[in-house]
Design an enzyme around this catalytic site. Structure first.
Site, PDB file in Angstrom:
ATOM      1  N   ARG A 138      12.057  -0.721  10.364  1.00 64.94           N
ATOM      2  CA  ARG A 138      11.061  -0.285  11.346  1.00 64.94           C
ATOM      3  C   ARG A 138      11.064  -1.215  12.549  1.00 64.94           C
ATOM      4  O   ARG A 138      11.092  -2.424  12.391  1.00 64.94           O
ATOM      5  CB  ARG A 138       9.668  -0.285  10.706  1.00 64.94           C
TER       6      ARG A 138
ATOM      7  N   ARG B  40      -9.086   1.277   9.493  1.00 66.57           N
ATOM      8  CA  ARG B  40      -8.621  -0.065   9.821  1.00 66.57           C
ATOM      9  C   ARG B  40      -9.630  -0.819  10.679  1.00 66.57           C
ATOM     10  O   ARG B  40      -9.362  -1.958  11.063  1.00 66.57           O
ATOM     11  CB  ARG B  40      -7.325   0.048  10.620  1.00 66.57           C
TER      12      ARG B  40
ATOM     13  N   ARG C 220      12.155  -5.470   4.861  1.00 68.00           N
ATOM     14  CA  ARG C 220      11.819  -4.101   4.459  1.00 68.00           C
ATOM     15  C   ARG C 220      12.783  -3.072   5.051  1.00 68.00           C
ATOM     16  O   ARG C 220      13.197  -3.186   6.194  1.00 68.00           O
ATOM     17  CB  ARG C 220      10.391  -3.799   4.921  1.00 68.00           C
TER      18      ARG C 220
ATOM     19  N   LYS D  23       0.828  -1.217   0.000  1.00 64.41           N
ATOM     20  CA  LYS D  23       0.000   0.000   0.000  1.00 64.41           C
ATOM     21  C   LYS D  23       0.863   1.269   0.000  1.00 64.41           C
ATOM     22  O   LYS D  23       0.619   2.184  -0.774  1.00 64.41           O
ATOM     23  CB  LYS D  23      -0.910   0.050   1.246  1.00 64.41           C
TER      24      LYS D  23
HETATM   25  P1  ADP Z   1       1.568  -1.578   8.153  1.00 62.67           P
HETATM   26  O1  ADP Z   1       0.425  -1.445   7.170  1.00 62.67           O
HETATM   27  O2  ADP Z   1       2.856  -1.905   7.517  1.00 62.67           O
HETATM   28  O3  ADP Z   1       1.265  -2.476   9.316  1.00 62.67           O
HETATM   29  P2  ADP Z   1       1.321   1.288   8.952  1.00 62.67           P
HETATM   30  O4  ADP Z   1       2.474   2.153   8.659  1.00 62.67           O
HETATM   31  O5  ADP Z   1       0.075   1.500   8.143  1.00 62.67           O
HETATM   32  O6  ADP Z   1       1.837  -0.202   8.859  1.00 62.67           O
HETATM   33  O7  ADP Z   1       0.910   1.409  10.499  1.00 62.67           O
HETATM   34  C1  ADP Z   1       1.851   1.201  11.517  1.00 62.67           C
HETATM   35  C2  ADP Z   1       1.156   1.173  12.870  1.00 62.67           C
HETATM   36  O8  ADP Z   1       0.506   2.436  13.111  1.00 62.67           O
HETATM   37  C3  ADP Z   1       0.042   0.141  13.018  1.00 62.67           C
HETATM   38  O9  ADP Z   1       0.555  -1.131  13.360  1.00 62.67           O
HETATM   39  C4  ADP Z   1      -0.788   0.770  14.154  1.00 62.67           C
HETATM   40  O10 ADP Z   1      -0.165   0.596  15.405  1.00 62.67           O
HETATM   41  C5  ADP Z   1      -0.731   2.250  13.817  1.00 62.67           C
HETATM   42  N1  ADP Z   1      -1.834   2.647  12.903  1.00 62.67           N
HETATM   43  C6  ADP Z   1      -1.718   3.058  11.620  1.00 62.67           C
HETATM   44  N2  ADP Z   1      -2.921   3.347  11.072  1.00 62.67           N
HETATM   45  C7  ADP Z   1      -3.842   3.105  12.042  1.00 62.67           C
HETATM   46  C8  ADP Z   1      -5.263   3.185  12.092  1.00 62.67           C
HETATM   47  N3  ADP Z   1      -5.996   3.574  11.033  1.00 62.67           N
HETATM   48  N4  ADP Z   1      -5.863   2.855  13.269  1.00 62.67           N
HETATM   49  C9  ADP Z   1      -5.162   2.485  14.349  1.00 62.67           C
HETATM   50  N5  ADP Z   1      -3.818   2.345  14.358  1.00 62.67           N
HETATM   51  C10 ADP Z   1      -3.142   2.660  13.225  1.00 62.67           C
END
Ligand code: ADP
Length: 215
Positions: A155, A88, A122, A13
């Site tokens: 990360r 999410r 990654r 994404k």
């Molecule tokens: P990935 O899709 O690789 O897991 P992201 O960069 O989208 O990672 O998100 C990293 C972290 O940020 C998630 O694991 C969560 O802890 C938090 N996070 C991101 N977006 C949301 C969301 N919409 N709601 C709640 N927590 C979020």
């Protein structure tokens, strides 16, 4: 064009949102990036979410929704945007529906095996956020960003333990959105198990159809 990129961690994404953002000149709004930036800068928000993000759990809905609402009210997001990593949960999606009308939800499909392989190699640029993979998509010079020369890092939530938890959280809390957006007629499934180029072609085809007059 108001788009959501939906899919498990590691589906691509972020990589594809970056490309679509540049090509279609709409901002990429990544809640993960917003949280990571707050953690790095040690702001109040950063302190609140540091442990949650580190474990791979979800930040509370209310906090996340108000953050996105504020961000979408900024001028650059008026003509369109890509929401990468939001919503999410069903409550987040319902809240979003209260203040935005979407054009499409691009649903990235991929197997768990591939997700683990992708996330465990990654690397991210500390300066510009560009995404690499040690074997699938390496930078030209090891540890250095091709785009800006910044240093690459892994990360902290890309540890095997956190990856496994993020996948579980995805299945339980985020996957119901696939059906939710299907029922609204907004969902466009794409196969993101192949190369970024191939995935981009599928997205371009979907967006091309959206832009046709009369649709
Ligand atoms: P990935 O899709 O690789 O897991 P992201 O960069 O989208 O990672 O998100 C990293 C972290 O940020 C998630 O694991 C969560 O802890 C938090 N996070 C991101 N977006 C949301 C969301 N919409 N709601 C709640 N927590 C979020």
């Amino acid at each position: 064009m108001k788009l959501i990129f939906l899919g498990p961690p590691g589906a691509g994404k972020g990589t594809l949102a970056g490309q679509v953002s540049a090509q279609y000149k709409i901002p990429q709004i990544s809640t993960g990036d917003i949280f990571r930036d707050a953690i790095k800068r040690e702001t109040d928000l950063g302190k609140k979410v540091k442990e949650i993000v580190g474990r791979g759990d979800l930040v509370p809905d209310e906090l996340t929704v108000s953050l996105v609402q504020e961000r979408l009210a900024q001028a650059d997001a008026r003509p369109g945007y890509i929401l990468d990593g939001f919503p999410r949960t069903i409550p987040q999606a319902e809240a979003l529906q209260g203040f935005q009308t979407l054009d499409a939800v691009i649903n990235f499909t991929i197997s768990d095996d591939l997700v683990v392989k992708r996330l465990s190699g990654r690397e991210i640029c500390k300066s510009c956020g560009a995404i690499y993979h040690v074997t699938n998509m390496p930078s030209r010079v090891k540890g250095v960003c091709d785009k800006c020369g910044g240093p690459l890092y892994t990360r902290p939530d890309d540890s095997l333990e956190s990856i496994t938890n993020r996948l579980e959280v995805y299945r339980k809390q985020t996957e119901p959105l696939i059906q939710y957006y299907g029922q609204k007629g907004l969902r466009k499934d794409i196969d993101s198990s192949r190369s970024p180029e191939d995935t981009m072609k599928q997205i371009e085809a979907v967006l091309g159809r959206l832009r046709k007059p009369g649709r």
